[in-house]
Design a protein around this motif. Structure first.
Motif, PDB file in Angstrom:
ATOM      1  N   PRO A 168       0.814  -1.226   0.000  1.00  0.00           N
ATOM      2  CA  PRO A 168       0.000   0.000   0.000  1.00  0.00           C
ATOM      3  C   PRO A 168       0.847   1.276   0.000  1.00  0.00           C
ATOM      4  N   ARG A 169       2.096   1.163   0.465  1.00  0.00           N
ATOM      5  CA  ARG A 169       2.956   2.347   0.569  1.00  0.00           C
ATOM      6  C   ARG A 169       4.144   2.248  -0.396  1.00  0.00           C
ATOM      7  N   TRP A 170       3.919   1.660  -1.570  1.00  0.00           N
ATOM      8  CA  TRP A 170       5.008   1.426  -2.511  1.00  0.00           C
ATOM      9  C   TRP A 170       5.659   2.725  -2.981  1.00  0.00           C
ATOM     10  N   ARG A 171       4.894   3.792  -3.084  1.00  0.00           N
ATOM     11  CA  ARG A 171       5.482   5.066  -3.518  1.00  0.00           C
ATOM     12  C   ARG A 171       6.527   5.554  -2.519  1.00  0.00           C
ATOM     13  N   GLU A 172       6.218   5.406  -1.232  1.00  0.00           N
ATOM     14  CA  GLU A 172       7.158   5.836  -0.202  1.00  0.00           C
ATOM     15  C   GLU A 172       8.416   4.973  -0.202  1.00  0.00           C
ATOM     16  N   TRP A 173       8.266   3.685  -0.461  1.00  0.00           N
ATOM     17  CA  TRP A 173       9.443   2.818  -0.552  1.00  0.00           C
ATOM     18  C   TRP A 173      10.333   3.233  -1.724  1.00  0.00           C
ATOM     19  N   LEU A 174       9.729   3.610  -2.848  1.00  0.00           N
ATOM     20  CA  LEU A 174      10.523   4.053  -3.994  1.00  0.00           C
ATOM     21  C   LEU A 174      11.341   5.298  -3.656  1.00  0.00           C
ATOM     22  N   ARG A 175      10.814   6.144  -2.793  1.00  0.00           N
ATOM     23  CA  ARG A 175      11.501   7.400  -2.455  1.00  0.00           C
ATOM     24  C   ARG A 175      12.594   7.216  -1.399  1.00  0.00           C
ATOM     25  N   ILE A 201       8.724   1.682 -15.383  1.00  0.00           N
ATOM     26  CA  ILE A 201       9.974   2.435 -15.253  1.00  0.00           C
ATOM     27  C   ILE A 201       9.676   3.931 -15.257  1.00  0.00           C
ATOM     28  N   ALA A 202       8.825   4.372 -16.164  1.00  0.00           N
ATOM     29  CA  ALA A 202       8.479   5.788 -16.234  1.00  0.00           C
ATOM     30  C   ALA A 202       7.857   6.260 -14.930  1.00  0.00           C
ATOM     31  N   ARG A 203       7.022   5.424 -14.321  1.00  0.00           N
ATOM     32  CA  ARG A 203       6.380   5.819 -13.068  1.00  0.00           C
ATOM     33  C   ARG A 203       7.388   5.858 -11.923  1.00  0.00           C
ATOM     34  N   VAL A 204       8.349   4.925 -11.915  1.00  0.00           N
ATOM     35  CA  VAL A 204       9.389   4.936 -10.875  1.00  0.00           C
ATOM     36  C   VAL A 204      10.108   6.279 -10.860  1.00  0.00           C
ATOM     37  N   PHE A 205      10.537   6.734 -12.028  1.00  0.00           N
ATOM     38  CA  PHE A 205      11.325   7.957 -12.080  1.00  0.00           C
ATOM     39  C   PHE A 205      10.455   9.205 -11.909  1.00  0.00           C
ATOM     40  N   ALA A 206       9.189   9.116 -12.299  1.00  0.00           N
ATOM     41  CA  ALA A 206       8.292  10.252 -12.086  1.00  0.00           C
ATOM     42  C   ALA A 206       7.963  10.426 -10.611  1.00  0.00           C
ATOM     43  N   ILE A 207       7.838   9.312  -9.896  1.00  0.00           N
ATOM     44  CA  ILE A 207       7.444   9.355  -8.482  1.00  0.00           C
ATOM     45  C   ILE A 207       8.635   9.613  -7.568  1.00  0.00           C
ATOM     46  N   ALA A 208       9.764   8.981  -7.881  1.00  0.00           N
ATOM     47  CA  ALA A 208      10.874   8.997  -6.921  1.00  0.00           C
ATOM     48  C   ALA A 208      12.193   9.538  -7.463  1.00  0.00           C
ATOM     49  N   SER A 209      12.427   9.461  -8.765  1.00  0.00           N
ATOM     50  CA  SER A 209      13.670   9.904  -9.384  1.00  0.00           C
ATOM     51  C   SER A 209      14.924   9.367  -8.693  1.00  0.00           C
ATOM     52  N   PRO A 210      15.035   8.027  -8.524  1.00  0.00           N
ATOM     53  CA  PRO A 210      16.281   7.478  -7.976  1.00  0.00           C
ATOM     54  C   PRO A 210      17.426   7.698  -8.961  1.00  0.00           C
ATOM     55  N   ARG A 227      18.278   7.818 -14.330  1.00  0.00           N
ATOM     56  CA  ARG A 227      17.203   8.803 -14.272  1.00  0.00           C
ATOM     57  C   ARG A 227      17.214   9.772 -15.455  1.00  0.00           C
ATOM     58  N   ASP A 228      18.319   9.816 -16.221  1.00  0.00           N
ATOM     59  CA  ASP A 228      18.335  10.673 -17.408  1.00  0.00           C
ATOM     60  C   ASP A 228      17.689  10.002 -18.611  1.00  0.00           C
ATOM     61  N   GLY A 229      17.178   8.766 -18.405  1.00  0.00           N
ATOM     62  CA  GLY A 229      16.509   8.051 -19.482  1.00  0.00           C
ATOM     63  C   GLY A 229      17.345   6.975 -20.134  1.00  0.00           C
TER      64      GLY A 229
END
Length: 301
Positions: A168-175, A201-210, A227-229
């Protein structure tokens, strides 16, 4: 450079895809053994985890096999150790059953070790090795935080069997990390409502930008997304004979994390990580991990 390794020591019962059953040390054993094999002069390794009363002998064996590692921050508890059964369907796919698990590593034990740690490597072996609140406080002071999300992408049923499912908190884990890793099956479950790896992949970098997202693909190698693509494909190095794939992703991630923290060329670091993972695929469980240092040195000659 000081490296802090977080996760759970696991006593594994591995039902290999070839029908054999192996018993041994798993979980954090693979990253600790890989880091120990790759340590250079001036680098120190500090794992931090509890171990149960039934894992005392396992800890003694692990310390003997990893002579360059400082185990003084690991501590015994009266409860029985974390145990997992793994059922491999193929060299890359498996199902797991969590038999029992120790509690999360307390933040109070982690925080005093952060200040002088240049690399924090966290592998979520059970899904609650540390809490999300603790994970969110790992970054800072220029340290590199590398997280193998692993069991964050699983749901545990009452009988201990686990199936892929988004937290449920996957976005926070990505950050929480500078570099994130998971395998294909985990990735498909981790981010709901996405229909392809490209979309995920696009959502990972949009949400967290690791800094990087590492997607391991078993015998198909791994993809390291920047993160530069940009993306680097790392071909797998297959062993002469695959014995048991348990721990290959953990070993790959550990070797990659160390190279990134050192500032090494990514292609050189990734190739070494693939070689290390190949060595582990030729072992039954973690038995023989002490030979990794010599095996890598032999290839370098």
């Amino acid at each position: 450079m000081t490296i802090l390794v977080l996760g759970h020591l696991v006593l594994d019962e591995i039902h290999s895809y070839d029908g054999k059953v192996y018993h041994g040390a798993g979980g954090i054993t693979f990253p600790v053994s890989a880091f120990d094999a790759l340590l250079a002069d001036g680098e120190s390794l500090r794992p931090l985890f509890p171990f149960g009363r039934d894992a005392t002998g396992t800890m003694r064996d692990l310390a003997a096999a990893c002579p360059r590692t400082d185990f003084s921050h690991c501590w015994p508890v009266e409860a029985e150790n974390t145990r997992v059964r793994l059922f491999h369907e193929s060299p890359a796919q498996y199902n797991t059953q969590l038999v029992r698990s120790l509690d999360a590593i307390p933040a109070a034990r982690i925080e005093p070790l952060l200040a002088d740690s240049a690399l924090v490597y966290l592998n979520m072996m059970t899904g609650h090795d540390i809490t999300l609140d603790t994970a969110a406080r790992l970054r800072g002071n220029g340290r590199l935080v590398y997280i193998d999300l692993h069991m964050i992408a699983y749901r545990v049923h009452r009988d201990g069997h686990r199936e892929p499912a988004a937290s449920p908190r996957w976005r926070e884990w990505l950050r929480a990390g500078d570099v994130l890793q998971c395998n294909e099956r985990e990735f498909a479950a981790l981010i709901p409502d996405a229909h392809s790896d490209d979309e995920r992949i696009a959502r990972v970098f949009a949400i967290a930008s690791p800094r990087f997202f590492v997607l391991t693909r078993g015998e198909s190698g791994a993809d390291i997304h920047h993160r530069d693509g940009g993306v680097m494909h790392v071909p797998a190095r297959l062993p002469a004979r695959t014995v048991d794939p348990t721990g290959c992703g953990d070993t790959f991630g550990s070797a990659l994390a160390l190279g990134l923290a050192r500032g090494e060329d990514l292609s050189i670091t990734a190739a070494r990580a693939a070689r290390a993972a190949s060595f582990v695929a030729g072992l039954p469980g973690s038995a023989g991990m002490a030979g990794l240092r010599a095996a890598l040195a032999e290839e370098d000659e």
